[in-house]
Write a protein that holds these residues in place. Structure first.
Motif, PDB file in Angstrom:
ATOM      1  N   LEU A  90       0.832  -1.202   0.000  1.00 54.80           N
ATOM      2  CA  LEU A  90       0.000   0.000   0.000  1.00 54.80           C
ATOM      3  C   LEU A  90       0.868   1.253   0.000  1.00 54.80           C
ATOM      4  N   THR A  91       1.888   1.275   0.839  1.00 58.21           N
ATOM      5  CA  THR A  91       2.790   2.433   0.896  1.00 58.21           C
ATOM      6  C   THR A  91       3.512   2.622  -0.441  1.00 58.21           C
ATOM      7  N   ALA A  92       3.994   1.547  -1.011  1.00 59.20           N
ATOM      8  CA  ALA A  92       4.691   1.631  -2.298  1.00 59.20           C
ATOM      9  C   ALA A  92       3.752   2.126  -3.391  1.00 59.20           C
ATOM     10  N   THR A  93       2.515   1.636  -3.357  1.00 61.25           N
ATOM     11  CA  THR A  93       1.536   2.075  -4.355  1.00 61.25           C
ATOM     12  C   THR A  93       1.232   3.558  -4.209  1.00 61.25           C
ATOM     13  N   ILE A  94       1.014   4.001  -2.973  1.00 64.24           N
ATOM     14  CA  ILE A  94       0.716   5.423  -2.735  1.00 64.24           C
ATOM     15  C   ILE A  94       1.898   6.291  -3.142  1.00 64.24           C
ATOM     16  N   VAL A  95       3.116   5.889  -2.754  1.00 60.13           N
ATOM     17  CA  VAL A  95       4.313   6.665  -3.110  1.00 60.13           C
ATOM     18  C   VAL A  95       4.489   6.691  -4.633  1.00 60.13           C
ATOM     19  N   SER A  96       4.266   5.554  -5.277  1.00 63.05           N
ATOM     20  CA  SER A  96       4.395   5.513  -6.745  1.00 63.05           C
ATOM     21  C   SER A  96       3.359   6.406  -7.402  1.00 63.05           C
ATOM     22  N   TRP A  97       2.115   6.342  -6.927  1.00 59.34           N
ATOM     23  CA  TRP A  97       1.049   7.160  -7.493  1.00 59.34           C
ATOM     24  C   TRP A  97       1.342   8.642  -7.305  1.00 59.34           C
ATOM     25  N   VAL A  98       1.768   9.041  -6.097  1.00 57.05           N
ATOM     26  CA  VAL A  98       2.108  10.449  -5.836  1.00 57.05           C
ATOM     27  C   VAL A  98       3.279  10.875  -6.720  1.00 57.05           C
ATOM     28  N   GLY A  99       4.285  10.002  -6.834  1.00 54.67           N
ATOM     29  CA  GLY A  99       5.434  10.311  -7.695  1.00 54.67           C
ATOM     30  C   GLY A  99       5.036  10.452  -9.151  1.00 54.67           C
ATOM     31  N   PHE A 100       4.148   9.556  -9.597  1.00 54.92           N
ATOM     32  CA  PHE A 100       3.669   9.624 -10.972  1.00 54.92           C
ATOM     33  C   PHE A 100       2.917  10.926 -11.216  1.00 54.92           C
ATOM     34  N   PHE A 120       3.130  13.737  -9.570  1.00 56.26           N
ATOM     35  CA  PHE A 120       4.066  14.863  -9.517  1.00 56.26           C
ATOM     36  C   PHE A 120       4.868  14.953 -10.814  1.00 56.26           C
ATOM     37  N   ALA A 121       5.384  13.807 -11.272  1.00 57.59           N
ATOM     38  CA  ALA A 121       6.174  13.795 -12.514  1.00 57.59           C
ATOM     39  C   ALA A 121       5.304  14.199 -13.704  1.00 57.59           C
ATOM     40  N   ASN A 173       2.554  16.084 -13.696  1.00 58.47           N
ATOM     41  CA  ASN A 173       2.257  17.523 -13.623  1.00 58.47           C
ATOM     42  C   ASN A 173       3.479  18.363 -13.957  1.00 58.47           C
ATOM     43  N   SER A 174       4.640  17.967 -13.445  1.00 60.33           N
ATOM     44  CA  SER A 174       5.877  18.714 -13.744  1.00 60.33           C
ATOM     45  C   SER A 174       6.190  18.661 -15.228  1.00 60.33           C
ATOM     46  N   LEU A 175       6.074  17.475 -15.805  1.00 62.33           N
ATOM     47  CA  LEU A 175       6.349  17.322 -17.238  1.00 62.33           C
ATOM     48  C   LEU A 175       5.329  18.085 -18.073  1.00 62.33           C
ATOM     49  N   SER A 176       4.076  18.007 -17.688  1.00 68.07           N
ATOM     50  CA  SER A 176       3.024  18.733 -18.399  1.00 68.07           C
ATOM     51  C   SER A 176       3.254  20.243 -18.336  1.00 68.07           C
TER      52      SER A 176
END
Length: 192
Positions: free
Chosen positions: A26-36, A38-39, A41-44
């Motif tokens: 669950l933690t890995a999924t949440i961190v991956s989703w937040v990272g995705f 963020f990446a 939005n930053s890329l966009s």
């Protein structure tokens, strides 16, 4: 009893292991989703910034090009000899000059030779009929209902570009006026 204790310990161990695995996943999924997110939005944002900058630069370049082309058409329309020939042709008290077509064509060809983007130049009389041109193909044509001609009667105008035989072309128009502001016709240019 020992066997029952082992089964209970093993059951608790398995439950704890499952809980820890669930929390880690669950933690890995949440961190991956937040990272995705963020990446993404930053890329966009970066893409939009670059596209806005590029669009602004292209807009400035295009506006400069259009302004330059309008100025070049106005320079052709303001040629003194051309305006004098057009005034003589429109003067009802004098006969039409015999060498009108040859002399005005030479003026237009000279202008065309110095302006590399011009494919052809023609001049209409006030009614919209072509009276002189660099190419005989335009002579005698009636542009009175042409939208570019109509705008060219009032102001320098670059028409909407279109594709013709695989090339992007546009009509450029500028009014030819006498020194006292009398309308003499429209100088029209086929622009590459």
């Amino acid at each position: 009893m020992r066997h029952a204790n082992r089964l209970i310990q093993r059951s608790i161990f398995l439950k704890l292991a499952a809980l820890v695995a669930f929390v880690v996943i669950l933690t890995a999924t949440i961190v991956s989703w937040v990272g995705f997110r963020f990446a993404k939005n930053s890329l966009s944002d970066e893409i939009h910034t670059r596209l806005d900058t590029l669009a602004h630069d292209r807009d400035e370049h295009l506006r400069s090009y259009v302004s330059q082309q309008k100025e070049r058409a106005a320079l052709v329309a303001s040629r003194t000899r051309l305006r004098a020939q057009l005034m003589d042709r429109l003067d009802p008290t004098t006969p039409e000059p015999k060498d009108f077509l040859d002399s005005t064509r030479r003026i237009l060809i000279d202008a065309n030779d110095t302006l590399s983007d011009f494919l052809a130049i023609w001049v209409t009389d006030p009614s919209g009929k072509v009276v002189t041109a660099t190419d005989d193909h335009y002579l005698g044509r009636d542009y009175s209902s042409d939208a570019d001609y109509q705008r060219g009667r009032r102001e320098r105008h670059l028409g909407t570009p279109s594709f013709e035989n695989g090339n992007l072309i546009a009509q450029l128009a500028a009014p030819a006026l006498s020194e006292d502001g009398k309308f003499l016709g429209v100088v029209m240019v086929l622009l590459d």
